[in-house]
Design an enzyme around this catalytic site. Structure first.
Site, short mmCIF file in Angstrom:
data_model
loop_
_atom_site.label_atom_id
_atom_site.label_comp_id
_atom_site.label_asym_id
_atom_site.label_seq_id
_atom_site.Cartn_x
_atom_site.Cartn_y
_atom_site.Cartn_z
N ASP A 14 36.01 -2.13 94.29
CA ASP A 14 37.10 -1.54 93.90
C ASP A 14 37.16 -0.09 94.25
O ASP A 14 38.28 0.47 93.95
CB ASP A 14 37.38 -1.68 92.41
CG ASP A 14 37.55 -3.20 91.96
OD1 ASP A 14 38.10 -4.03 92.90
OD2 ASP A 14 37.33 -3.61 90.68
N ARG A 37 36.65 -9.25 79.18
CA ARG A 37 35.68 -10.15 78.61
C ARG A 37 35.39 -10.14 77.00
O ARG A 37 35.28 -11.20 76.30
CB ARG A 37 33.92 -9.95 79.43
CG ARG A 37 34.39 -10.41 80.76
CD ARG A 37 33.28 -9.77 81.63
NE ARG A 37 33.17 -10.34 83.20
CZ ARG A 37 33.90 -9.88 84.04
NH1 ARG A 37 34.84 -9.02 83.92
NH2 ARG A 37 33.95 -10.50 85.16
C1 S3P Z 1 36.52 -8.20 88.48
C2 S3P Z 1 35.92 -8.61 89.79
C3 S3P Z 1 36.25 -8.27 91.02
C4 S3P Z 1 36.91 -6.82 91.12
C5 S3P Z 1 37.94 -6.86 89.84
C6 S3P Z 1 37.28 -7.11 88.60
C7 S3P Z 1 35.86 -8.76 87.29
O1 S3P Z 1 37.10 -9.12 91.58
O2 S3P Z 1 37.74 -6.58 92.20
O3 S3P Z 1 38.73 -5.74 89.93
O4 S3P Z 1 36.25 -8.26 86.23
O5 S3P Z 1 35.14 -9.55 87.29
P1 S3P Z 1 36.36 -10.38 92.20
O6 S3P Z 1 35.69 -11.33 91.37
O7 S3P Z 1 37.53 -11.07 93.04
O8 S3P Z 1 35.50 -9.88 93.35
#
Ligand code: S3P
Length: 434
Positions: free
Chosen positions: A313, A26
């Site tokens: 995760d 981000r």
């Molecule tokens: C993330 C959101 C999660 C996570 C991924 C990182 C993020 O995924 O599993 O490792 O940085 O926004 P999802 O948005 O598909 O739940």
């Protein structure tokens, strides 16, 4: 590359884990969109996050690496350049999905692709709301699988979108697109997912309103700021579980992000009977703390409902803790695990099963009968970084030698993982199989 893992009786030490993956992605993307200069410290220099850096460079951002994890990003790219080639997001779902949101509002066309794993993952969940906002997204499987071509529109239509999945990536893509809409854009999620985008949008000067699970962003510009990225709690989780399952262990993970939308793993370990002590807490921007854990008896628990997005995760490594616990652990409401870097429900059951754990696959989770002794065997990550690291932790408490195949993928999120384990073990617990 394969890792050989030998069992250890003792883990001791204080370590720092690399920067948070979600926050690093981000910081790079927001920096590219913002007017002025963004300075990032603690950026995670893993394959996934470096994909985001390469992507923003392809879109015209000026990125300087000033030192380890230190980046200067010159933004002013609310108008991004049209990239002259396909953008390869590698293994990184966050790069692909957040970029789709940014590209939806750009007056240009760009094609995104990824590795074999990412090309299998669902993108329709992001494409659908962006199409409702006026972007054109076409590609494989009716425009729901990479490679995808995104042709942006400006302004996008303001929408109020109820997302069917609690996904921070979907939420973030819609909010980022909302910066280029003709009015406020609202996303409502079924359960709270990680809120790094909301926090960082505010930090970069966006106007955001949060009401329960609904987040509304007003269209407008971002302004460059300094971002300090804390250690990744998802990486710390491997050390915490190692500290919980190895008999004589006392581990402190320094400077770890403890954003409450991410700390489900701490709550789950505590519910299992572990004691995680937080120290040196800082609250500025993203909260961080040192986390100390010591080995001790664990008990099986139920992990379900709103806890799931807060530890999504960490399920692979929590499954290792559950295998070492007394009693049964039920993991439910976690169907999303089937569409991560691999089908993690199937992979955890299969690979931990090879080590002798009693794991039963359910459509939306796992049942783990703890207390079966783990016996070293050959197991494989299937190219999934979190599976690879979870299997290494299992190898530390299995009898005899464990070989974890296909471990190069660890570099997508945790460069230096094996070295960190070896530092805690005070020797070569993890070595590369020649
Ligand atoms: C993330 C959101 C999660 C996570 C991924 C990182 C993020 O995924 O599993 O490792 O940085 O926004 P999802 O948005 O598909 O739940």
């Amino acid at each position: 590359m394969n890792f050989r893992v030998r069992p250890v009786n003792r883990l001791r030490g204080r370590i720092a884990v690399p920067g948070d993956k979600s926050i690093s992605h981000r910081a790079a993307l927001f920096g590219a969109l913002a007017e002025g200069i963004t300075e990032v410290r603690g950026f995670l220099e893993s394959e996934d996050c470096l994909r985001t850096i390469t992507a923003i460079e392809a879109l015209g951002a000026d990125v300087t690496r000033k030192g380890a994890g230190e980046y200067r990003i010159v933004g002013g790219h609310r108008e991004m350049l049209e990239p002259d080639d396909v953008i390869d997001c590698g293994n990184s779902g966050t790069t692909a999905r957040l970029l789709m949101g940014v590209l939806a509002g750009q007056p240009c066309a760009a094609t995104l692709t990824g590795d074999a794993s990412l090309r299998r993952r669902p993108m329709g969940r992001v494409a659908e709301p962006l199409r409702l906002m006026g972007a054109t997204i076409v590609g494989r499987a009716d425009g729901s699988r990479l490679p995808l071509l995104v042709r942006g529109a400006r302004p996008l239509h303001a929408i109020a979108y109820d997302t069917p999945v609690a996904s921070a990536q979907v939420k973030s893509a819609v909010l980022l697109a909302g910066l280029f809409a003709d009015g406020p854009v609202t996303v409502t999620e079924p359960a709270a997912s990680r809120d790094h985008t909301e926090r960082m949008l505010r930090q970069f000067g966006a106007r955001l309103e949060i009401r329960g699970r609904s987040i509304t962003v007003a269209p407008g510009d971002l302004h460059g700021v300094s971002v300090d990225v804390p250690g990744d709690v998802s990486s710390a989780a491997f050390m915490l579980v190692a500290g919980a399952v190895v008999r004589d262990a006392r581990i402190t993970v320094l400077g770890t992000g403890v954003n409450p939308t991410r700390t489900g793993v701490i709550d789950a370990l505590e519910a299992m009977g572990a004691n995680v002590v937080q120290g040196d807490v800082t609250q500025e921007g993203e909260p961080s703390a040192s986390l100390t854990i010591a080995g001790g008896p664990l008990t099986g628990i139920i992990i379900a409902g709103e806890l799931i997005p807060r530890l999504i995760d960490e399920v692979p490594v929590l499954a290792v803790a559950a295998a070492m616990a007394r009693g049964t652990t039920h993991i439910r409401d976690a169907r999303e695990l089937r569409v991560k870097e691999s089908d993690r429900i199937a992979a955890i059951a299969r690979e931990l099963g090879r080590l002798g754990a009693a794991v039963t696959e359910q459509p939306d989770g796992l049942v783990i009968e703890g207390g079966q002794p783990l016996i070293g065997a050959r197991v494989s990550s299937g190219g999934d970084h979190r599976l690879a690291m979870a299997l290494v932790i299992a190898g530390l408490v299995a009898e005899g030698e464990t070989v974890v195949e296909d471990t190069a993928c660890i570099a997508t999120s945790f460069p230096g993982f094996a070295e960190a384990i070896n530092a805690l073990a005070g020797g070569a617990a993890v070595t590369v199989e020649p």
